[in-house]
Design a protein around this motif. Structure first.
Motif, PDB file in Angstrom:
ATOM      1  N   PRO B 144      18.246   6.949   2.129  1.00 49.84           N
ATOM      2  CA  PRO B 144      17.014   6.163   2.070  1.00 49.84           C
ATOM      3  C   PRO B 144      16.166   6.372   0.818  1.00 49.84           C
ATOM      4  O   PRO B 144      15.457   5.471   0.399  1.00 49.84           O
ATOM      5  CB  PRO B 144      16.252   6.630   3.313  1.00 49.84           C
ATOM      6  N   ALA B 151      13.461  -0.411   1.336  1.00 54.25           N
ATOM      7  CA  ALA B 151      12.627   0.235   2.355  1.00 54.25           C
ATOM      8  C   ALA B 151      12.897  -0.337   3.742  1.00 54.25           C
ATOM      9  O   ALA B 151      12.771   0.355   4.748  1.00 54.25           O
ATOM     10  CB  ALA B 151      11.147   0.086   2.000  1.00 54.25           C
ATOM     11  N   ALA B 152      13.288  -1.630   3.777  1.00 59.29           N
ATOM     12  CA  ALA B 152      13.570  -2.236   5.084  1.00 59.29           C
ATOM     13  C   ALA B 152      14.862  -1.689   5.679  1.00 59.29           C
ATOM     14  O   ALA B 152      15.051  -1.722   6.894  1.00 59.29           O
ATOM     15  CB  ALA B 152      13.661  -3.755   4.940  1.00 59.29           C
ATOM     16  N   GLY B 153      15.756  -1.203   4.828  1.00 60.17           N
ATOM     17  CA  GLY B 153      17.025  -0.681   5.316  1.00 60.17           C
ATOM     18  C   GLY B 153      17.840  -1.734   6.027  1.00 60.17           C
ATOM     19  O   GLY B 153      17.571  -2.940   5.917  1.00 60.17           O
ATOM     20  N   PRO B 155      18.809  -1.260   9.656  1.00 61.85           N
ATOM     21  CA  PRO B 155      18.972  -0.502  10.898  1.00 61.85           C
ATOM     22  C   PRO B 155      19.684  -1.333  11.957  1.00 61.85           C
ATOM     23  O   PRO B 155      19.670  -2.563  11.906  1.00 61.85           O
ATOM     24  CB  PRO B 155      17.533  -0.203  11.319  1.00 61.85           C
TER      25      PRO B 155
END
Lengths: 174, 532
Positions: B144, B151-153, B155
């Motif tokens: 990360p 930043a949103a990744g 997930p």
């Protein structure tokens, strides 16, 4: 022991007749709260507080509800350890992704009908943290939410008011 | 030779034994000195620092471009006698392999695993291969804090529970396991505790933290100075003043900004008020954990009254967002000087009377004396700071040993204990309240006139700063590096809880499970401040 009793006697009862703090009297809110809890929850509202990723600010203020000045238990509100004993979940956020499943399971473990209040700016809308790889943001992004109490963190008085509003707006039996 | 000179001599010692050391000027890191070390010498640095008597403070990494390619830069901060040293190395992004300091410093264990989880640095000889901060929200292949990770990744639709973490298991007749948390009893933060017990006796406790990981380091990137101050104020809500101060100090160091002295004195006033509020509240909570309700309610009352004055004077019960880059957000109305002086005096008296009662009760003494002993050698090995360290003989306080304004102008006692039990930690907190009340009086008496805020100026790109503040839990280290246009490129706050969470695992050994709450509260690590 005598000294403990002496201290208790000298100090008297500090619990406030719901104080000014620039707000309508605490007692007024509290008495309404008590009336609604009497009517709809058999006199006893059990709350499970869940920190789903907060900075701990909200928890400090929820804890303050139990101090002798607010003494929220006198209105029939008590905090319980197990969601299985709870009528209401008070959830602070943001919901971290690492807490997502734990929060869902806590919600599922709470018997219906259950009320969920999202606490604080982060619980209400994600606050300073928002949505990211690590954060789901608002509590309502993870479980159904009945009411929110804003503030960073909300003051104990605002928490009491928010709990009152949440149970007052709910139709009896619903 | 003073301890300060000793640390200055340390790089020469390294050079003498053949470690390639390069001293660098970095005004923002002052008073810490900066040295560059080759990655191949990283292990020897740890060994030598330990034999030199340095405390391992913190480690953090970042991805940067250097001549010759993109690297993962790793910084480790040491302290000796109040002097700080930042050692820096770099490993190629494509093959980020580095020796571990955990073999020399057990306290480096989790911080290095955090760096591994966040930046993908492979510590070649780290004794623990398990992840730490990472649960199931991102994969091992993702890092990360690298720049190509948004930043949103990405997930999963629903992040699974992290149930496959390998806890150490005890085996044998009558041994059983107690899993606790992350949602556990009380109105507290989430974390998981895995006890191995025989009867009521704890054989081993293992913590699993990271549940409140909110990506603070990542979402700090790109913020302006004010935005970072707001974020820092929420690293750990109970330490909002101290973390905001440390982050602002780091940013001001980077910018070379002089903060008006009135602002600095007001910051200290708020920080001491925060220390008093938390120590008062925790003393009550410790008494609650040994089922002494009288003490709990008395201290809870005192804390509430204290916070109300904070709200009247500064507009917020925890003084959140009152510290801003360049100064403070609100001035103190002169009428509060008398109010606070009287209040401090009255609180001291009230606590004195309460303690006369509490000290007289064998049932309280029985629960706290000899309970949860953190041995001085363990405190030293882990580098424990704050009241946890000072209750176990670690005589260090940033305010006294590396004084920053206004503490450089104030004299005050730093209490010290050696037994390291719950009683010693409770005594520490009571004595620290006394010190803080004296400091509050001195701060009110000496409060300089003048402006409360200096105009913020964007520092040049790539300038960095270090903030070191004694929060109520102990030493907070805050590192910032600015990118272009005054935007944050890197923020790393090291809460003192990193040093005390591992101590809890040791001090609970051989105690009974029912004493865990009071042991935990006597340490009171921050989950949020640690999980980031």
């Amino acid at each position: 022991m005598l000294r403990i009793l002496g201290k208790i006697q000298r100090l008297g009862i500090v619990t406030e007749q719901l104080p000014e703090i620039g707000e309508p009297a605490l007692t007024a809110i509290g008495e309404q709260l008590k009336a609604h809890i009497g009517e709809r929850f058999g006199g006893s509202l059990a709350i499970r507080e869940v920190d789903a990723g907060s900075c701990n600010g909200c928890e400090l203020e929820v804890q303050a509800l139990n101090n002798p000045l607010y003494s929220i238990e006198r209105f029939g509100v008590h905090f319980v350890a197990s969601p299985r004993h709870a009528d209401m979940l008070l959830v602070s956020g943001p919901v971290s992704r690492h807490m997502e499943t734990a929060l869902l399971r806590t919600y599922e473990a709470t018997p219906e009908p259950r009320l969920v209040i999202a606490v604080g700016e982060c619980g209400a809308c994600g606050g300073e943290f928002g949505i990211s790889y690590a954060s789901c943001g608002a509590v309502s992004n993870v479980i159904p939410v009945d009411a929110v109490i804003r503030g960073c963190p909300p003051t104990p008085i605002n928490l009491m008011r928010g709990i009152l509003e949440a149970i007052a707006k709910r139709s009896p039996g619903g | 030779m003073t301890p300060r000179d000793q640390l200055a001599a340390f790089p020469r010692r390294l050079a003498d034994i053949g470690v390639r050391v390069e001293a660098r000027e970095s005004p923002g890191l002052a008073p810490a000195q900066l040295i560059l070390v080759k990655p191949g010498d990283w292990s020897r640095l740890g060994i030598e620092a330990r034999s030199w008597g340095c405390r391992w403070v913190a480690s953090w990494g970042e991805e940067v471009d250097q001549a010759g390619g993109t690297v993962i830069r790793v910084n480790t901060c040491f302290e000796h006698g109040g002097a700080y040293l930042v050692a820096r190395t770099a490993v190629p992004r494509a093959a980020p392999v580095l020796a571990s300091h955990t073999t020399s410093y057990p306290g480096a264990d989790r911080p290095e695993r955090h760096i591994r989880d966040m930046l993908g640095v492979v510590y070649s000889d780290h004794p623990d291969a398990r992840r730490w901060t990472r649960h199931q929200a991102w994969t091992q292949a993702e890092c990360p804090l690298r720049r190509d990770f948004p930043a949103a990744g990405s997930p999963p639709a629903r992040t699974a529970a992290d149930y496959q973490y390998n806890f150490l298991l005890a085996q044998g007749g009558g041994v059983y396991e107690i899993p606790v948390g992350p949602v556990h009893a009380g109105i507290i933060e989430p974390g998981h505790f895995r006890f191995q017990a025989v009867g009521e006796t704890v054989l081993k406790l293992e913590e699993r933290l990271g549940y409140t990981h909110k990506g603070i380091e990542k979402i700090a990137e790109g913020r302006d100075a004010e935005g970072l101050a707001r974020l820092a104020a929420r690293v750990s809500g109970d330490s909002t003043v101290a973390h905001a101060w440390a982050a602002c100090m780091a940013m001001e160091q980077a910018a070379g900004l002089d903060v008006p002295s009135r602002a600095v004195w007001l910051r200290a006033l708020m920080c001491e008020r925060e220390r008093v509020a938390n120590h008062v509240g925790d003393n009550g909570a410790m008494l609650n954990d040994i089922a002494f309700a009288f003490g709990f309610y008395q201290f809870a009352r005192l804390r509430e009254m204290w916070q109300r004055v904070s709200r009247e004077a500064f507009g917020h019960r925890f003084m959140m967002d009152c510290i801003v880059p360049g100064g403070v957000a609100t001035d103190l109305d002169p009428r509060f000087i008398a109010t606070m002086r009287d209040e401090a005096h009255a609180l001291g008296q009230q606590i004195g009377k309460l303690m006369a009662i509490i000290n007289d009760l064998p049932s309280v003494a029985d629960r706290v004396r000899g309970t949860g002993v953190l041995k001085p050698e363990h405190a030293r090995a882990l580098g424990c700071v704050g009241y946890v360290g000072r209750a176990s003989g670690m005589d260090f306080d940033v305010r006294r040993d590396a004084p920053y304004p206004p503490y450089d102008k104030l004299t005050f006692a730093v209490p010290l204990h050696h037994y390291g039990d719950v009683n010693a930690r409770a005594r520490m907190r009571l004595e620290e309240i006394t010190t803080s009340l004296d400091l509050i009086e001195a701060l009110l008496n000496g409060l300089p006139a003048g402006p409360i805020r200096a105009a913020w100026m964007h520092p040049a790109a790539d300038t960095e700063g270090l903030g070191l503040v004694e929060g109520w839990r102990g030493e907070i280290l805050s590192f910032v590096r600015f990118g272009a246009n005054g935007r944050i490129a890197r923020f790393f706050p090291r809460d003192p809880s990193w040093t005390t969470w591992p101590a809890l695992e040791l001090l609970i050994h051989d105690n009974i499970v029912p004493d865990f709450p009071v042991c935990n509260k006597s340490v009171n690590g921050s989950y949020s401040g640690h999980d980031l």
